[in-house]
Design a protein around this motif. Structure first.
Motif, short mmCIF file in Angstrom:
data_model
loop_
_atom_site.label_atom_id
_atom_site.label_comp_id
_atom_site.label_asym_id
_atom_site.label_seq_id
_atom_site.Cartn_x
_atom_site.Cartn_y
_atom_site.Cartn_z
N ASP A 58 0.93 -1.04 -0.07
CA ASP A 58 0.18 0.09 0.01
C ASP A 58 0.87 1.40 0.00
N PRO A 59 1.29 1.56 -1.22
CA PRO A 59 2.34 2.67 -1.19
C PRO A 59 1.57 4.04 -0.79
N LYS A 60 0.52 4.27 -0.88
CA LYS A 60 -0.15 5.59 -0.43
C LYS A 60 -0.29 5.58 1.07
N GLY A 61 -1.01 4.24 1.62
CA GLY A 61 -0.89 4.29 3.05
C GLY A 61 0.47 4.37 3.99
N ALA A 62 1.55 3.68 3.11
CA ALA A 62 2.84 3.87 3.76
C ALA A 62 3.16 5.47 3.54
N ALA A 63 3.11 6.05 2.53
CA ALA A 63 3.45 7.42 2.41
C ALA A 63 2.72 8.35 3.62
N TRP A 64 1.52 8.28 3.50
CA TRP A 64 0.72 9.02 4.52
C TRP A 64 1.09 8.52 6.00
N ARG A 65 1.26 7.57 6.30
CA ARG A 65 1.89 6.99 7.66
C ARG A 65 3.19 7.76 8.04
N LEU A 66 4.14 7.72 7.23
CA LEU A 66 5.49 8.29 7.30
C LEU A 66 5.37 9.70 7.31
N ILE A 67 4.53 10.37 6.60
CA ILE A 67 4.31 11.73 6.42
C ILE A 67 3.84 12.01 8.04
N ALA A 68 2.62 11.54 8.54
CA ALA A 68 2.16 11.62 9.67
C ALA A 68 3.24 11.42 10.94
N LEU A 69 3.86 10.66 10.81
CA LEU A 69 5.03 10.48 11.80
C LEU A 69 6.06 11.55 11.81
N ILE A 70 6.47 12.08 10.98
CA ILE A 70 7.32 13.06 10.64
C ILE A 70 6.65 14.35 11.27
N ASP A 71 5.50 14.53 10.84
CA ASP A 71 4.80 15.86 11.39
C ASP A 71 4.57 15.75 12.67
N GLY A 72 4.34 14.64 13.32
CA GLY A 72 4.26 14.55 14.63
C GLY A 72 5.20 14.83 15.42
N LEU A 73 6.58 14.27 14.87
CA LEU A 73 7.93 14.46 15.47
C LEU A 73 8.31 16.00 15.37
N ALA A 74 7.80 16.51 14.28
CA ALA A 74 8.25 17.85 14.18
C ALA A 74 7.56 18.87 14.84
N VAL A 75 6.21 18.51 15.31
CA VAL A 75 5.77 19.26 16.27
C VAL A 75 6.20 19.24 17.71
N ALA A 76 6.48 17.89 18.05
CA ALA A 76 7.30 17.63 19.36
C ALA A 76 8.44 18.51 19.51
N ILE A 77 9.44 18.45 18.58
CA ILE A 77 10.66 19.05 18.91
C ILE A 77 10.61 20.49 18.50
N THR A 78 9.78 21.08 17.84
CA THR A 78 9.43 22.42 17.65
C THR A 78 8.70 23.18 18.63
N VAL A 79 7.96 22.53 19.24
CA VAL A 79 7.12 23.22 20.54
C VAL A 79 8.10 22.83 21.70
N HIS A 80 8.66 21.51 21.75
CA HIS A 80 9.19 21.12 22.97
C HIS A 80 10.72 21.08 22.69
N LYS A 81 11.61 22.08 22.59
CA LYS A 81 12.67 21.83 22.17
C LYS A 81 13.70 20.82 23.21
N LYS A 82 14.29 20.29 22.27
CA LYS A 82 15.29 19.08 22.86
C LYS A 82 14.54 17.98 23.75
N ILE A 83 13.34 17.77 23.37
CA ILE A 83 12.73 16.91 24.01
C ILE A 83 13.18 15.46 23.70
N ILE A 84 13.74 15.38 22.34
CA ILE A 84 14.48 14.28 21.75
C ILE A 84 15.74 14.78 21.00
N SER A 85 16.77 13.96 20.61
CA SER A 85 17.73 14.42 20.05
C SER A 85 17.40 14.11 18.63
N GLN A 86 18.34 14.98 17.75
CA GLN A 86 18.09 14.97 16.37
C GLN A 86 18.62 13.50 15.85
#
Length: 200
Positions: free
Chosen positions: A149-177
């Motif tokens: 399921d290429p579309k499902g995989a793409a959407w899940r990966l983008i969702a993961l990156i979006d979520g991590l981006a929110v976490a490290i942008t709002v809560h700086k240094k919560i996880i390392s790069q």
């Protein structure tokens, strides 16, 4: 000549608006702030954009198009799907510089209240998802990736990156790069039947 001058002025206003938005945030940016920063009258800002909502939507699109230009270069290249995948993940994943992601997070929040901004953010978001879907689908066709399921995989990966981006942008240094990149590679590898080292 007059048309060219107007185009240059519009480009300058959009660049200025992006800088003001990064400093003040989307909800706190006023047309008066953009006019003052650009050294022009507020009437000129309204001449180009008509409303504050249109100004914000177009400035948001202008900022996002810088990254999308890079995405277009990746997609147009003759590189194989694995290289394209690595490049997309590199461009899309958040880095220590969170300014672009701060604007995206603001954009998503304001999109719940501003229909013009919602339309722009949805269009830009879909371009990333469609590009990643296409790369995965080509990789599957070429037996580089294993994915039902290429579309499902793409959407899940983008969702993961979006979520991590929110976490490290709002809560700086919560996880390392390093941890963030490791998680993205592991999730991508799991979706596509790869070894995470292939994404390094």
């Amino acid at each position: 000549m007059a048309k060219r001058t107007a185009e240059v002025r519009l480009d300058e206003l959009l660049r200025t608006a992006c800088n003001v938005i990064l400093e003040r945030g989307l909800p706190n940016t006023r047309t008066a702030d953009v006019a003052a920063a650009a050294g022009v009258s507020q009437a000129l800002v309204f001449y180009h954009f008509e409303t504050k909502d249109r100004l914000l939507a177009q400035a948001f699109a202008y900022a996002a198009e810088q990254d999308l230009a890079h995405l277009d270069m990746i997609m147009a290249s003759k590189s194989g799907p694995l290289i394209k995948l690595r490049e997309i993940l590199k461009v899309y994943a958040p880095t220590g510089n969170s300014k672009a992601w701060a604007m995206w997070i603001d954009g998503w929040a304001e999109s719940m209240r501003v229909p013009e901004l919602e339309a722009v953010s949805r269009r830009l978001d879909l371009r990333w998802k469609e590009a990643l879907t296409d790369v995965i689908a080509v990789g599957v066709d070429k037996s580089v990736f294993t994915c039902d399921d290429p579309k499902g995989a793409a959407w899940r990966l983008i969702a993961l990156i979006d979520g991590l981006a929110v976490a490290i942008t709002v809560h700086k240094k919560i996880i390392s790069q390093r941890t963030l990149i490791s998680w993205i590679r592991t999730a991508t590898a799991n979706e596509l039947g790869l070894d995470p080292d292939q994404l390094a």
